[in-house]
Design an enzyme around this catalytic site. Sequence first.
Site: not given
Length: 604
Positions: A152, A208, A211-212, A432
């Site tokens: 992750w 960030d 999550e990228e 989402e």
Amino acid sequence: MMPPKMMMLQFLVATLGVVSVLGADQVTLQAENLLDSWLEAETSYALDGILNNIGADGAKAIGGNAGIVIASPSKNSPDYFYTWTRDAALTVKTLVETFIKNEDPILQTKIQEYISSQAYIQTLSNPSGDLSTGGLGEPKFHVDKTAFTGSWGRPQRDGPALRASAMIAYANWLIEKGQSSTVDSIIWPIVQNDLSYVTEYWNSTTYDLWEEVSGSSFFTTIAQYRALVEGASLAQKLGHSCPHCDSQAPQVLCFLQSYWTGSYILANFGYDRSGKDANSILGSIHSFDPSADCDDTTFQPCSARALANHKSVTDSFRSLYDINKGISQGKAIAVGRYSEDVYQGGQPWYLCTLAAAEQLYDALYQWDKIGSLTITSTSLAFFQDVYRSAKEGEYDSSSTEYKGITAAIRTYAEGYISIVKTYTPPNGALAEQFSRTNGSPLSASDLTWSYSSVLTVSAARKNAPRASWNSSPSFSLPRTCSPSSAKGPYAPATNTSWPVPKCAPNSPVKPTVSEVFLVGSIPALGEWNTKSGAVGLEANEYSDDAPLWYGSVTLTPGTEIEYKFIIKKGADGEVVWEGGSNRKFTVPRDCNVVNATINDAWKS
């Protein structure tokens, strides 16, 4: 074992008067109120959506431990059935703000269960470390409070700061209620760990908000600054100190200024995208302080920097999505994360579109409080988009220009909510994302953060009171930023025993049969059997001025019900149902609440 306490639940319903034909003016007014009606219904649905996603008794959080906030019940394509520190903290902060307004004991229970769960999660060893070696920056965990060990984007350093802010909001309310000892023994040890993490790692690389990418993130930095300011204040209230908060906050604020490019906020350092990202709008919302001026330093929603950034970010989506085509400059559009986004096809997000509205409502609040607004060369383009004749200058709230500008900006904000309304399914469920081509819901279903954004934008739209966090620094901004750090202290938070009020049983009240009845989903309300199970309502206080029926039932705390009102007409008991969808209610769990009253009006 003591039997469960029973609660008397009182229902009051007013009947309709004479039905008349609407005139043209009334039809216009009804059209203007459509957004009000939709948002009120959607806010209720959103709160239920959040509670459904919190363990252990959330309807869509089965398997989740008490107080664990899941991101979404979706378990594949994508799998969001985890608890993210960031998402959970933002959600609970929203629940705290909602609770402070109505002091709903159900929400208080959820808040306390969340805090208790985080005391344990802080101690979990995970791929980012343990309590004192960086483990607080771990982004997500399994819903049974075990560590997620798969690959992750880690660490994510906004989580501890956001969690501290959520808990501090509740802690401040408890202190106002004379419960400082509870804050000191239960909440402060958890908050102190998170503050220690912030002071130690604020200047370290982070993934960030999305999550990228790894680098430095505006959203993370502004969340860290707020947490340090709030943490120092809480420590002082409790008779403690947070010297590292005081030493690091000026440096964090100094570094925050480096994200300003001169025309917009650079969302992240460390990669080659444009940097125009909803991250920055969300950061400005998080920085909102209702007692602040339009401060550029903290990027307040009404500041010239934040407004210029609002235009830059939203404009980057204006020609990107098919559903935005044909919408002119200065009109609301669907907003995504950033224009280069390819995740799930790179679609608009509900929460990003609502964030664009929320910043504008926050700005309107600040201008009204200040009593004026100022247009600078930095913000001029933003203002001219929505009010073409806008010019640089300061406008008093009594001026024609002020009234025209603020009315135009409010209309602009309403447009973003209307976009979300247009692309929300009839049942109110929020995923989402929604399709860039036709607006259909996409990606994870029932996203908790989407629901939370509905509650926060609704509160901003209503100018609902929110607590100040004293954003204006009491120190001078350093002339030169220093890449500093300060470690510790860390210690497991072991006390999660919340004070429990003593309860006394309550005697049931027998309802009286009348022509207006209440029927619902549980045995006490007839399980929808209109002939033999409906609860009759009393009319001995009825008058033309107050056409009131009332009645009561006794229910166990925590009971969730759906119900409607009916009228039985004539000797054969012909049933007339009120219109609309089923009403919903959850009986409060607070032992101090003996009676709860529901005031309803018959729906045609």
